[in-house]
Design an enzyme around this catalytic site. Structure first.
Site, PDB file in Angstrom:
ATOM      1  N   CYS A  37       0.837  -1.202   0.000  1.00 35.29           N
ATOM      2  CA  CYS A  37       0.000   0.000   0.000  1.00 35.29           C
ATOM      3  C   CYS A  37       0.877   1.260   0.000  1.00 35.29           C
ATOM      4  O   CYS A  37       1.436   1.607  -1.029  1.00 35.29           O
ATOM      5  CB  CYS A  37      -0.989  -0.022   1.165  1.00 35.29           C
ATOM      6  SG  CYS A  37      -2.379   1.126   0.926  1.00 35.29           S
ATOM      7  N   HIS A  65      -3.615  -4.885   0.437  1.00 37.64           N
ATOM      8  CA  HIS A  65      -3.092  -5.291   1.749  1.00 37.64           C
ATOM      9  C   HIS A  65      -3.116  -6.820   1.898  1.00 37.64           C
ATOM     10  O   HIS A  65      -4.004  -7.373   2.544  1.00 37.64           O
ATOM     11  CB  HIS A  65      -3.912  -4.647   2.871  1.00 37.64           C
ATOM     12  CG  HIS A  65      -3.544  -3.230   3.154  1.00 37.64           C
ATOM     13  ND1 HIS A  65      -2.545  -2.884   4.029  1.00 37.64           N
ATOM     14  CD2 HIS A  65      -4.040  -2.071   2.660  1.00 37.64           C
ATOM     15  CE1 HIS A  65      -2.442  -1.566   4.079  1.00 37.64           C
ATOM     16  NE2 HIS A  65      -3.330  -1.047   3.257  1.00 37.64           N
ATOM     17  N   GLU A 108      -1.321  -8.711   3.735  1.00 38.64           N
ATOM     18  CA  GLU A 108      -1.115  -9.151   5.122  1.00 38.64           C
ATOM     19  C   GLU A 108      -2.428  -9.357   5.863  1.00 38.64           C
ATOM     20  O   GLU A 108      -2.504 -10.150   6.814  1.00 38.64           O
ATOM     21  CB  GLU A 108      -0.225  -8.141   5.874  1.00 38.64           C
ATOM     22  CG  GLU A 108      -0.905  -6.930   6.447  1.00 38.64           C
ATOM     23  CD  GLU A 108      -1.333  -5.896   5.410  1.00 38.64           C
ATOM     24  OE1 GLU A 108      -2.016  -4.917   5.777  1.00 38.64           O
ATOM     25  OE2 GLU A 108      -0.980  -6.055   4.230  1.00 38.64           O
TER      26      GLU A 108
END
Length: 242
Positions: A107, A211, A213
């Protein structure tokens, strides 16, 4: 032998904590790396000692990058800048890039990579990119699939996913505009926003606009990004140890 992965942090609103979302740490660990967070030391530009400790560097999401780093004045929609964080991450990037250390940006991280290599950003895609679709939904869980991403065949990203079209989450209002030096865009959303960049050189340098993660636990295929990064970091660890 596990590679040590440096994870960048951000200053809390009250500037009392140098912290990061644990999803980054969990995802690196699940991929076989040993995550360590690198604190922000205000006014420090020499992070050589930290870089000597780690085998890969992960740039995390967060604040808008100040537009004066790419020669622009701010638009009205710009928000949450932190010049302290900008200087900290740019210093880390310069050192890691010179060492050819594996670098992964998420990001804000993809934007930081681009700006550090003399590229520029759309400060606000909704006001600056006509026809932009949704990229920052409200009241939506971080692990929800949101929009599609087209991946170029032959890219590192395609090697990781093995697909030309995937769905990702999305939480951003800035994006890559002019590409930085030695970078190529390897994925786009269907409205033309850059969703991934890679190096044109022989090194692991990858940035994604979404994102991953936040997706790894519910959608395990996104762990592949962290596994590729960790494996590249392990190879780097062995190389510098020789």
């Amino acid at each position: 032998m596990k590679p040590i992965i440096g994870v960048t942090t951000f200053l809390s609103d009250a500037s009392k904590y140098s912290t990061v979302n644990r999803n980054y740490v969990d995802s690196v660990y699940a991929a076989g790396g040993l995550p360590v967070t690198i604190p922000i030391v205000e006014g420090e530009a020499d992070y050589e000692a930290y870089l000597d400790m780690v085998d890969g560097l992960l740039f995390t999401g967060g604040n808008d990058i100040a537009p004066y780093y790419y020669g622009e004045n701010p638009v009205r929609q710009l928000h949450s800048m932190s010049s302290i964080r900008d200087e900290y991450e740019l210093s880390l990037f310069r050192g890691a890039y010179e060492k050819k250390m594996p670098i992964f940006g998420i990001c804000r991280g993809i934007q930081l990579i681009n700006v550090a290599l003399e590229g520029s950003l759309y400060q606000d895609i909704y006001s600056q990119c006509p026809g932009t679709l949704g990229h920052s939904p409200e009241h939506t869980a971080a692990d929800e699939l949101y929009h599609s991403v087209q991946i170029q065949k032959g890219s590192k990203l395609y090697e990781i996913f093995g697909e030309e079209r995937i769905f990702t989450n999305s939480f951003h209002h800035q994006a890559v505009k002019a590409l930085g030096k030695n970078l190529v865009a390897t994925a786009y959303s269907e409205d033309g926003i850059v969703e991934a960049v890679e190096s044109t050189e022989e090194r692991f340098l990858l940035g994604v606009q979404w994102h991953p993660e936040a997706m790894t636990k519910r959608h395990p295929k996104f762990t592949g990004l962290f596994q590729a990064f960790v494996q590249a970091s392990l190879a780097y660890k062995k190389e510098v140890a020789v």
